[in-house]
Scaffold this active site. Structure first.
Site, short mmCIF file in Angstrom:
data_model
loop_
_atom_site.label_atom_id
_atom_site.label_comp_id
_atom_site.label_asym_id
_atom_site.label_seq_id
_atom_site.Cartn_x
_atom_site.Cartn_y
_atom_site.Cartn_z
N VAL A 203 -53.81 -142.62 -53.55
CA VAL A 203 -55.35 -142.26 -53.25
C VAL A 203 -54.89 -142.54 -51.49
CG1 VAL A 203 -57.61 -143.11 -53.26
CG2 VAL A 203 -55.86 -142.63 -55.04
N ASP B 199 -46.12 -144.50 -55.06
CA ASP B 199 -44.30 -145.19 -54.88
C ASP B 199 -43.50 -144.26 -56.13
OD1 ASP B 199 -44.86 -148.00 -53.72
OD2 ASP B 199 -46.80 -147.91 -55.38
N GLY C 193 -48.93 -145.20 -59.51
CA GLY C 193 -49.09 -144.01 -58.65
C GLY C 193 -48.01 -143.19 -57.95
N GLY D 255 -52.36 -156.92 -58.33
CA GLY D 255 -53.46 -157.96 -57.36
C GLY D 255 -54.04 -157.19 -56.53
N GLN E 43 -39.15 -159.09 -57.10
CA GLN E 43 -38.95 -157.71 -56.62
C GLN E 43 -38.98 -158.13 -54.78
OE1 GLN E 43 -41.81 -155.97 -58.87
NE2 GLN E 43 -42.53 -155.44 -57.41
N HIS F 62 -55.80 -148.72 -57.01
CA HIS F 62 -55.28 -149.07 -58.03
C HIS F 62 -57.13 -148.69 -59.58
CE1 HIS F 62 -53.20 -152.33 -56.46
NE2 HIS F 62 -52.53 -151.72 -56.37
#
Length: 292
Positions: free
Chosen positions: A177, A151, A148, A28, A61, A34
């Protein structure tokens, strides 16, 4: 377009599908990073395919003292972003839906690759990440999943899990980005004040310096990044690591004759906020990185 919101596995299974299904997994607080993933997914599956965005803040996590409680929950805004970029479905399950028996006893282990860099500073993080990714892959049953490059270690581990455990899904990486000043987009950027943000820019400057020095070899690339971070460490930046690693196994690269792909990765605390960033490099030919 407003995407359909579903919260249970049964609702997911009941969805009609034609063409390929793509999934974008998020916790979220969606931002342009995203959005780029959703756009890439939409482009890949085309108008006949289906794009599913998952929104789930995974407690497994987050380690002790990390920011689970303050992690932003912005589902209404997330629906706007996902819908604008072409998502058909947002899967926003409860913890009870994802972990119906409570905290799971059986988990995915990240192995040795999950114990270095981010894994060393966040013990158990990657086990929790892979466990929820595995569950979400089962629940959403996609043909292709988008992650992405920001990460990078997570991406490498997901690819390894998919290969090692024979998941029938293609993993696609989407370039990092960045904001106008070069800071890699992150949901945690909202916690930075102006001074902290200025300090955090040392990460992208270090990566850019490493990229520019890469034609001189691996040692020069790493040294150039370190030289940018060293003075910044005295100005509110607490560096966890700067490392040059193999992009598949994340082992340190020490061979000065190295040819091929590598990842230059950095992590640091700015105040109470932890930032990570990286740039892909290639030794032997031109280096076209992303730390702009």
């Amino acid at each position: 377009m407003t995407p359909r919101v579903v919260g249970t596995a049964a609702e997911l299974r009941a969805l009609a599908r034609s063409g390929d299904r793509a999934v974008v997994m998020t916790m979220g607080a969606l931002h342009e990073g995203h959005a780029a993933l959703v756009r890439a997914a939409r482009d890949r599956v085309g108008p006949r395919g289906q794009v599913v965005v998952t929104v789930f803040v995974n407690p497994l996590q987050f380690g002790a003292g990390e920011d689970l409680d303050r992690y932003p929950r912005t589902l209404d805004a997330d629906l706007q972003v996902a819908g604008k970029e072409g998502a058909d479905v947002v899967f926003a399950p409860s913890s009870a839906e994802v972990y119906p028996g409570g905290e799971p006893q059986v988990r995915i282990s990240a192995g040795p690759m999950g114990e270095v860099l981010e894994g060393a500073f966040r013990p158990g993080h990657f086990d929790g990440m892979l466990t929820v990714v595995a569950k979400l892959l089962h629940l959403t049953a996609p043909d292709v999943a988008f992650f992405g490059q920001k990460d990078a270690q997570q991406l490498a581990l997901v690819r390894r899990m998919v290969r090692d455990l024979n998941f029938p899904v293609e993993i696609v990486a989407v370039p990092t980005v960045r904001e106008h000043d070069g800071l890699a987009l992150s949901s945690r950027n909202r916690f930075l004040n102006d001074a902290q943000r200025a300090g955090g820019l040392a990460l992208s400057r270090a990566l850019r310096a490493g990229e520019q020095a890469a034609p001189q070899g691996p040692a020069a690339a790493l040294r150039a990044a370190q030289q940018v971070l060293e003075p910044a460490a005295g100005q509110g930046l607490d560096v966890d690591y700067v490392a040059l690693v193999d992009p598949e196994g994340f082992a340190d690269l020490t061979d000065e004759t190295r040819q091929g792909d590598a990842v230059l990765a950095v992590a640091a605390h700015v105040g109470t906020t932890r930032l990570i960033d990286n740039v892909p490099l290639h030794f032997g030919h031109s280096n076209l990185g992303e730390a702009r």
